[in-house]
Design a protein around this motif. Structure first.
Motif, PDB file in Angstrom:
ATOM      1  N   UNK A  67       0.855  -1.184   0.000  1.00 36.40           N
ATOM      2  CA  UNK A  67       0.000   0.000   0.000  1.00 36.40           C
ATOM      3  C   UNK A  67       0.890   1.233   0.000  1.00 36.40           C
ATOM      4  N   UNK A  68       0.708   2.095  -0.988  1.00 39.36           N
ATOM      5  CA  UNK A  68       1.563   3.273  -1.126  1.00 39.36           C
ATOM      6  C   UNK A  68       0.883   4.468  -0.466  1.00 39.36           C
ATOM      7  N   UNK A  69       1.697   5.304   0.178  1.00 34.05           N
ATOM      8  CA  UNK A  69       1.212   6.494   0.870  1.00 34.05           C
ATOM      9  C   UNK A  69       2.105   7.674   0.508  1.00 34.05           C
ATOM     10  N   UNK A  70       1.530   8.852   0.604  1.00 36.50           N
ATOM     11  CA  UNK A  70       2.300  10.074   0.407  1.00 36.50           C
ATOM     12  C   UNK A  70       3.180  10.322   1.625  1.00 36.50           C
ATOM     13  N   UNK A  71       4.441  10.630   1.378  1.00 35.53           N
ATOM     14  CA  UNK A  71       5.378  10.857   2.484  1.00 35.53           C
ATOM     15  C   UNK A  71       4.947  12.047   3.332  1.00 35.53           C
ATOM     16  N   UNK A  72       4.536  13.119   2.679  1.00 38.57           N
ATOM     17  CA  UNK A  72       4.139  14.314   3.422  1.00 38.57           C
ATOM     18  C   UNK A  72       2.932  14.040   4.309  1.00 38.57           C
ATOM     19  N   UNK A  73       1.965  13.289   3.812  1.00 36.10           N
ATOM     20  CA  UNK A  73       0.757  13.029   4.587  1.00 36.10           C
ATOM     21  C   UNK A  73       1.056  12.161   5.808  1.00 36.10           C
ATOM     22  N   UNK A  74       1.893  11.156   5.639  1.00 36.30           N
ATOM     23  CA  UNK A  74       2.221  10.277   6.760  1.00 36.30           C
ATOM     24  C   UNK A  74       3.023  11.025   7.820  1.00 36.30           C
ATOM     25  N   UNK A  75       3.995  11.820   7.389  1.00 37.41           N
ATOM     26  CA  UNK A  75       4.815  12.555   8.354  1.00 37.41           C
ATOM     27  C   UNK A  75       4.018  13.656   9.039  1.00 37.41           C
ATOM     28  N   UNK A  76       3.083  14.274   8.313  1.00 36.75           N
ATOM     29  CA  UNK A  76       2.248  15.298   8.939  1.00 36.75           C
ATOM     30  C   UNK A  76       1.345  14.684  10.003  1.00 36.75           C
ATOM     31  N   UNK A  77       0.807  13.497   9.730  1.00 37.11           N
ATOM     32  CA  UNK A  77       0.008  12.817  10.746  1.00 37.11           C
ATOM     33  C   UNK A  77       0.827  12.420  11.955  1.00 37.11           C
ATOM     34  N   UNK A  78       2.065  11.991  11.729  1.00 32.97           N
ATOM     35  CA  UNK A  78       2.949  11.630  12.841  1.00 32.97           C
ATOM     36  C   UNK A  78       3.264  12.852  13.706  1.00 32.97           C
ATOM     37  N   UNK A  79       3.547  13.991  13.062  1.00 33.87           N
ATOM     38  CA  UNK A  79       3.852  15.205  13.820  1.00 33.87           C
ATOM     39  C   UNK A  79       2.649  15.661  14.640  1.00 33.87           C
ATOM     40  N   UNK A  80       1.440  15.497  14.100  1.00 37.81           N
ATOM     41  CA  UNK A  80       0.242  15.891  14.851  1.00 37.81           C
ATOM     42  C   UNK A  80       0.002  14.960  16.035  1.00 37.81           C
ATOM     43  N   UNK A  81       0.197  13.668  15.842  1.00 38.09           N
ATOM     44  CA  UNK A  81      -0.013  12.722  16.950  1.00 38.09           C
ATOM     45  C   UNK A  81       1.004  12.919  18.064  1.00 38.09           C
TER      46      UNK A  81
END
Length: 360
Positions: free
Chosen positions: A193-207
């Motif tokens: 499953x492919x994901x956008x790097x920016x979206x995954x890292x932005x979610x990590x920073x918010x969590x």
């Protein structure tokens, strides 16, 4: 012990993704790539093609959506105005006519379906109608069966792309039939499953800040044109987003071993321009090693309890303490045996020396 287990897991999972992407030893006869509007699978397909050319693999591209042959493809099969039976025959012929042979005498082929939705959504009156996807893929991969009359072994791997954001309405209206994704995920050896790097890292920073993760694409449920792949933000938290992160990719792997045990891991695939396309060195790393993902352990200072008096020592008190000679230092100066049990004590004026008591 935990460090040894972590190092073993890292090494094993890095070798696993390298084996899957390089199509080594037929690691995954059927691989499913799940993409979305936010992150298409095109980047990962190009990586498969690049590695296939380095390993002398015949690349067969079955195009339902692609109009022009991608770079590095050996056989480009357009499905326009063709039945699925004709497409399967062309795929088998392209694999059997492969002239490239590895050093072990194996003819390797990679079959890429850029979309699996037309296989089940095509109407019956349209060039043969839908197919049973299990039998269809099985008829193509049947060329891997050993042929006693041929000394050359054929090793074909099938790569299918599933668009998670496209609703599937099967032409065969059977309420008890499994969905297309359920069927493909059951058949596949590996699911990427492919994901956008920016979206995954932005979610990590918010969590990390105990905030709600931002939503993109269809998950945002906003009216208008869906824009999810590129972002106008130049920072994730307090960290600048590099151009490499904008063009990179995050892969979520779910691999099924022969024992039935699943291996799940997240990987980071850098941008294409960040490395030479002809280099055989592995470029995929674990997502845990990404500088914006891994946790930075800050040194914790020792906090003194809050009291009404000072528990620490001043510099003068520390020097005076170091000048004090403790009794056990003198006990260590004994030259011979028998000195270990001697009591060192200097009598004062108030002490009363009793000779009789001393003799006892």
């Amino acid at each position: 012990m935990s460090n040894i287990i972590t190092a073993h897991r890292r090494t094993h999972n890095l070798l696993l993704i390298s084996k899957l992407l390089n199509l080594r030893d037929g690691a995954s006869p059927l691989t499913l790539i799940v993409d979305s509007l936010e992150q298409p699978a095109t980047r990962l397909l190009r990586e498969y093609i690049r590695r296939g050319k380095l390993s002398r693999t015949n690349i067969v591209f079955v195009a339902f959506e692609t109009l022009t042959p991608p770079d590095g493809v050996d056989v480009f099969i357009s499905t326009r105005r063709k039945t699925f039976t004709q497409v399967a025959k062309e795929v088998r012929d392209a694999c059997l006519s492969n002239s490239m042979t590895t050093s072990l005498g194996v003819k390797k082929s990679l079959i890429i379906f850029d979309s699996v939705h037309p296989l089940t959504t095509r109407r019956p009156h349209s060039h043969g109608g839908p197919v049973n996807i299990v039998n269809y893929f099985g008829s193509i991969l049947a060329i891997n069966a050993p042929n006693p009359s041929s000394q050359t072994q054929i090793q074909a791997s099938l790569l299918a792309v599933y668009h998670s954001d496209i609703p599937v309405q099967s032409a065969q209206a059977d309420p008890y039939a499994p969905s297309l994704y359920s069927l493909l995920s059951y058949l596949s050896t590996a699911i990427l499953t492919v994901h956008s790097t920016h979206h995954i890292l932005a979610g990590k920073a918010a969590r990390d800040k105990s905030l709600a993760a931002p939503l993109y694409g269809l998950a945002a449920e906003e009216d208008g044109v869906v824009v999810g792949l590129k972002s106008t933000h130049s920072k994730i938290g307090m960290t600048e987003i590099t151009p490499e992160d904008r063009d990179s990719l995050i892969i979520q792997l779910d691999h099924r071993r022969r024992s039935g045990r699943n291996v799940e891991e997240w990987y980071y695939l850098p941008a294409e321009w960040s490395y030479d396309a002809r280099q055989p060195r592995e470029v995929v790393t674990l997502l845990d090693d990404h500088p914006l993902w891994k946790k930075v352990e800050e040194p914790v200072a020792e906090e003194m309890p809050e009291t009404t008096f000072e528990l620490g020592l001043t510099e003068k008190q520390r020097r005076d303490r170091e000048k004090v000679v403790l009794p056990y230092f003198d006990a260590q100066k004994g030259d011979g045996p028998g000195e270990g049990g001697r009591i060192l004590y200097d009598m004062g004026e108030e002490d009363d020396f009793d000779e009789e008591e001393d003799e006892i």
